[in-house]
Design a protein around this motif. Structure first.
Motif, PDB file in Angstrom:
ATOM      1  N   LEU A  59     -15.744 -12.505 -56.547  1.00 32.23           N
ATOM      2  CA  LEU A  59     -17.132 -11.631 -56.069  1.00 32.23           C
ATOM      3  C   LEU A  59     -17.828 -12.903 -55.594  1.00 32.23           C
ATOM      4  N   GLY A  60     -17.774 -14.052 -56.138  1.00 32.27           N
ATOM      5  CA  GLY A  60     -18.719 -15.462 -55.571  1.00 32.27           C
ATOM      6  C   GLY A  60     -18.232 -15.539 -54.328  1.00 32.27           C
ATOM      7  N   LEU A  61     -16.844 -15.578 -53.992  1.00 25.27           N
ATOM      8  CA  LEU A  61     -16.388 -15.995 -52.769  1.00 25.27           C
ATOM      9  C   LEU A  61     -16.810 -14.857 -51.713  1.00 25.27           C
ATOM     10  N   MET A  62     -16.888 -13.678 -51.980  1.00 25.23           N
ATOM     11  CA  MET A  62     -17.379 -12.422 -51.293  1.00 25.23           C
ATOM     12  C   MET A  62     -18.791 -12.621 -50.853  1.00 25.23           C
ATOM     13  N   THR A  63     -19.524 -12.933 -51.649  1.00 25.17           N
ATOM     14  CA  THR A  63     -21.031 -13.162 -51.477  1.00 25.17           C
ATOM     15  C   THR A  63     -21.363 -14.371 -50.438  1.00 25.17           C
ATOM     16  N   ALA A  64     -20.421 -15.533 -50.700  1.00 26.64           N
ATOM     17  CA  ALA A  64     -20.831 -16.714 -49.788  1.00 26.64           C
ATOM     18  C   ALA A  64     -20.217 -16.221 -48.379  1.00 26.64           C
ATOM     19  N   SER A  65     -19.060 -15.777 -48.452  1.00 25.24           N
ATOM     20  CA  SER A  65     -18.288 -15.179 -46.886  1.00 25.24           C
ATOM     21  C   SER A  65     -19.397 -14.432 -45.966  1.00 25.24           C
ATOM     22  N   LEU A  66     -19.906 -13.390 -47.022  1.00 25.22           N
ATOM     23  CA  LEU A  66     -21.076 -12.527 -46.488  1.00 25.22           C
ATOM     24  C   LEU A  66     -22.009 -13.131 -45.763  1.00 25.22           C
ATOM     25  N   TRP A  67     -22.672 -14.150 -46.652  1.00 22.12           N
ATOM     26  CA  TRP A  67     -23.743 -15.001 -46.314  1.00 22.12           C
ATOM     27  C   TRP A  67     -23.321 -15.624 -44.997  1.00 22.12           C
ATOM     28  N   SER A 115     -19.131  -1.635 -49.016  1.00 25.92           N
ATOM     29  CA  SER A 115     -18.095  -1.586 -47.742  1.00 25.92           C
ATOM     30  C   SER A 115     -18.995  -0.823 -46.642  1.00 25.92           C
ATOM     31  N   ALA A 116     -19.697  -0.007 -46.660  1.00 28.65           N
ATOM     32  CA  ALA A 116     -20.763   0.521 -45.796  1.00 28.65           C
ATOM     33  C   ALA A 116     -21.519  -0.446 -45.203  1.00 28.65           C
ATOM     34  N   LEU A 117     -22.156  -1.327 -46.124  1.00 31.25           N
ATOM     35  CA  LEU A 117     -23.125  -2.283 -45.393  1.00 31.25           C
ATOM     36  C   LEU A 117     -22.431  -3.351 -44.433  1.00 31.25           C
ATOM     37  N   ILE A 118     -21.208  -3.792 -44.943  1.00 29.07           N
ATOM     38  CA  ILE A 118     -20.244  -4.586 -44.279  1.00 29.07           C
ATOM     39  C   ILE A 118     -19.778  -3.876 -42.957  1.00 29.07           C
TER      40      ILE A 118
END
Length: 127
Positions: A59-67, A115-118
């Motif tokens: 979840l942390g890596l997902m946050t960083a990737s999305l940022w 998922s919708a936001l991405i």
């Protein structure tokens, strides 16, 4: 000239961060600590703990990737999208299969929204 920030992907990054916070705070209190205090065998507790911490890291890596994706590296949003979609499907499937109701494990709703936001961030013009 730098690309304008993608507010959809910024919202997704904030959403992923919120899911991480819920996982660590509420999930730790309601699920992880009680499981570690339970009488199940130590090897099972160890596997549970590893999975718990791997989920936190993911979840942390997902946050960083999305940022980063929101700041012009949109390709970094595809893996978090795949993870969010798979978490949506897994939570919803387990909720329906084990409890006959989609709301027994409502976590799928958070991952569906993420998922919708991405998806919006990848397919709509940056806002």
């Amino acid at each position: 000239m730098p690309l304008p920030p993608n507010l959809w992907l910024d919202a997704a990054a904030l959403g992923a961060a919120a899911i991480l916070l819920i996982h660590v705070v509420q999930g730790g209190r309601d699920h992880h600590r009680p499981m570690q205090a339970s009488p199940i065998p130590e090897p099972d507790k160890a596997v549970w703990s590893v999975l718990w911490h791997l989920t936190s890291a993911l979840l942390g890596l997902m946050t960083a990737s999305l940022w980063a994706a929101a700041r012009g590296r949109a390709e970094l949003a595809f893996l978090p999208l795949g993870v969010a979609l798979s978490f949506t499907a897994r939570f919803l499937t387990e909720s329906l299969r084990r409890f006959g109701c989609p709301w027994a494990l409502p976590q799928w709703t958070l991952f569906a929204l993420l998922s919708a936001l991405i998806g919006a961030g990848l397919h709509l013009p940056p806002r």
